[in-house]
Design an enzyme around this catalytic site. Structure first.
Site, PDB file in Angstrom:
ATOM      1  N   ARG A 309       0.868  -1.371   0.003  1.00 62.70           N
ATOM      2  CA  ARG A 309      -0.128  -0.091  -0.103  1.00 62.70           C
ATOM      3  C   ARG A 309       0.830   1.286  -0.064  1.00 62.70           C
ATOM      4  O   ARG A 309       0.465   2.319  -0.774  1.00 62.70           O
ATOM      5  CB  ARG A 309      -1.024   0.004   1.124  1.00 62.70           C
ATOM      6  CG  ARG A 309      -2.096  -1.157   0.950  1.00 62.70           C
ATOM      7  CD  ARG A 309      -3.109  -0.750   2.166  1.00 62.70           C
ATOM      8  NE  ARG A 309      -3.929   0.001   2.131  1.00 62.70           N
ATOM      9  CZ  ARG A 309      -3.874   1.310   2.458  1.00 62.70           C
ATOM     10  NH1 ARG A 309      -3.062   1.320   3.520  1.00 62.70           N
ATOM     11  NH2 ARG A 309      -5.000   2.288   2.295  1.00 62.70           N
ATOM     12  N   CYS A 340      14.321  -3.169  -5.994  1.00 61.91           N
ATOM     13  CA  CYS A 340      15.101  -2.555  -6.689  1.00 61.91           C
ATOM     14  C   CYS A 340      14.222  -1.410  -7.301  1.00 61.91           C
ATOM     15  O   CYS A 340      13.877  -1.509  -8.674  1.00 61.91           O
ATOM     16  CB  CYS A 340      15.887  -3.330  -7.700  1.00 61.91           C
ATOM     17  SG  CYS A 340      17.178  -4.401  -7.153  1.00 61.91           S
TER      18      CYS A 340
END
Length: 420
Positions: A309, A340
């Site tokens: 979220r 990443c």
């Protein structure tokens, strides 16, 4: 400041047995909240909460809901299968789906679920694939914008869900001709609002619609599903929804609109997820790195693959540094995970106490739409789920994923044989 439902010593013992990160749910808080909702709507003899499985699809959570008298709201084949396995059957299952594959309608019909159609064209599709049941529900989209307290909460006219008003009336007539005998209306117009006026306002819209349809077609509505949308206060300064006040507001609209029209036996349903579970689950993670460059960063062993979220919505989740609840929040940090992706941040420029490596962090209000939205980007593995039971013991209710789980769908290639 937000209080945790577990104290530091408890959490340290749990973390010694179950490596972080993990989700932890509070059974006592969940049960008390269910009972609070049921009390607020006890004036309606047919009331039932259909817990939104998508919020927290765990068998032990569903068993708690079942024990407390709730039904379940499902929106996919696997959610139907999970609910069936836990013991939900018949009209204790509401199936609300969209762009629904035929096999999902077939299973819903086999289980005797209340099917909630999302589109007028789905009437013929359901007839061809599974047949028209005697009890059927249709999702209503009133279009335009939806407003409460002069604030726009949502724009139904831009939503992909539901029948128009004209289609709704035509749909009920067609369904009756095809053999349906009991009818329900469903609508979902707002998301995560703590405005106590939401449910009463939505109820007024649906109650008036039911009366109009009854007067014009003679078709009586047996149940009205107010769906979800009642939210939780993610920030400490936010005011929580008052479910007693909400229930009373819906009762008042019921007596003012439905009762005078002779529709005084309409059952009221809700299908809450976030309100039911959100505050009663947290993500527990450990500080494993600190970085000092242009900003101050604390790296934790959880990431957006565990709780999406904040990265996806920029959503706020309060963070408690365990054991430092009363320490001054005099350090500004970004709390980050290992993906990443630069949006893999649980907090940005958050004022917190000084965090040291090894500190346990509790990320609050993750009990709904937390673990269920997990994914495996970067090969990251989903975390375990634990239940803090009413007797203060801890139960593992979902183990953490392993590399074997990640490679399981590739094992046919022979490159990743299972290991003992």
């Amino acid at each position: 400041m937000k209080n945790t439902f577990v104290h530091k010593e408890q959490l340290e013992k749990i973390a010694a047995q179950f490596p972080t990160p993990f989700y932890l749910y509070d059974e006592k808080g969940i049960r008390e909240n269910v009972r609070k909702l049921q009390k607020a709507f006890a004036w309606n003899s047919g009331f039932r909460e259909y817990f939104a499985v998508k919020a927290t699809p765990n068998p032990e959570i569903l068993r708690i809901m079942k024990e407390e008298g709730c039904g379940v709201d499902c929106s996919s084949l696997t959610e139907l299968m999970l609910s069936d396995a836990v013991g939900f059957h018949g009209h204790h299952i509401m199936f609300s789906s969209n762009e629904t594959p035929p096999e999902e309608f077939v299973l819903a019909q086999k289980l005797g679920a209340l099917i909630n159609l999302d589109d007028f064209t789905h009437i013929d599709f359901l007839k061809e694939t599974a047949g028209i049941p005697e009890t059927i529900c249709c999702r209503f989209n009133p279009g335009g914008t939806f407003q409460i307290s002069n604030a726009i909460m949502d724009t139904p006219g831009e939503s992909k869900y539901g029948f128009t008003r004209e289609q709704l009336e035509e749909g009920f007539v067609k369904l009756k001709e095809l053999g349906a005998k009991r009818f329900g209306i469903h609508a979902f117009l707002a998301s995560n609002t703590t405005d106590d006026g939401y449910y009463p306002t939505l109820a007024g819209i649906l109650f008036r619609t039911a009366v109009e349809i009854y007067r014009k077609t003679g078709i009586g509505i047996s149940f009205i599903n107010l769906s979800g949308g009642v939210g939780i206060p993610y920030r400490p300064e936010q005011k929580p929804a008052d479910i007693e006040k909400i229930g009373e507001g819906v009762r008042k609209a019921y007596e003012e609109i439905l009762v005078p029209a002779g529709l005084n036996d309409v059952a009221i349903f809700t299908e809450l997820g976030r309100f039911m579970l959100g505050p009663y689950g947290c993500l527990v993670t450990k500080a494993i790195h600190e970085k000092h460059i242009y900003k101050e960063y604390i790296g934790v062993d959880a990431c957006a693959a565990n709780l999406l979220r904040p990265a996806m919505y920029g959503a706020y989740h309060h963070i408690t540094v365990m054991g430092k609840e009363n320490a001054p929040c005099d350090h500004k940090y970004d709390i980050v995970g290992s993906l990443c992706e630069n949006n893999d941040k649980f907090a940005i420029d958050r004022m917190l106490p000084k965090i040291d490596r090894g500190d346990l962090l509790v990320i609050h209000d993750a009990g709904a739409h937390g673990h269920s939205m997990g994914y495996n980007y970067n090969g990251r593995l989903r975390s375990a789920e634990l239940l803090l039971k009413e007797d203060a013991t801890v139960q593992l209710i979902r183990r953490a994923e392993t590399p074997a789980d990640y490679f399981a769908t590739l094992d046919f290639l022979g490159l990743f044989p299972p290991k003992d």
